[in-house]
Design a protein around this motif. Sequence first.
Motif: not given
Length: 85
Positions: A41-42, A46-47
């Motif tokens: 995800v990172m 995205f955070a």
Amino acid sequence: MLALAISALFTLTGFVAVATIAHSLIGAYAAYAQLMREGEVMRAGFALQAAAVDMQLRAARRQDVTPRRRSAPLRRLPHQICAAA
């Protein structure tokens, strides 16, 4: 009879050890899989947002705050002063 009891004790201990290691491996695999998902995800840009419970600031309790310590006053030592003429 004593040999049977000792054998049963070692067998039971072995089963408990294997079960403990298996439980740790299952937990470690779950944590590793979660870290890999978060890494993907990172990397996608995205955070991750922390839960609101983790973001709350708690006021420090009164007894947790360390009191300000004052240094002890320096005591002057008596000494003789000699001047060269």
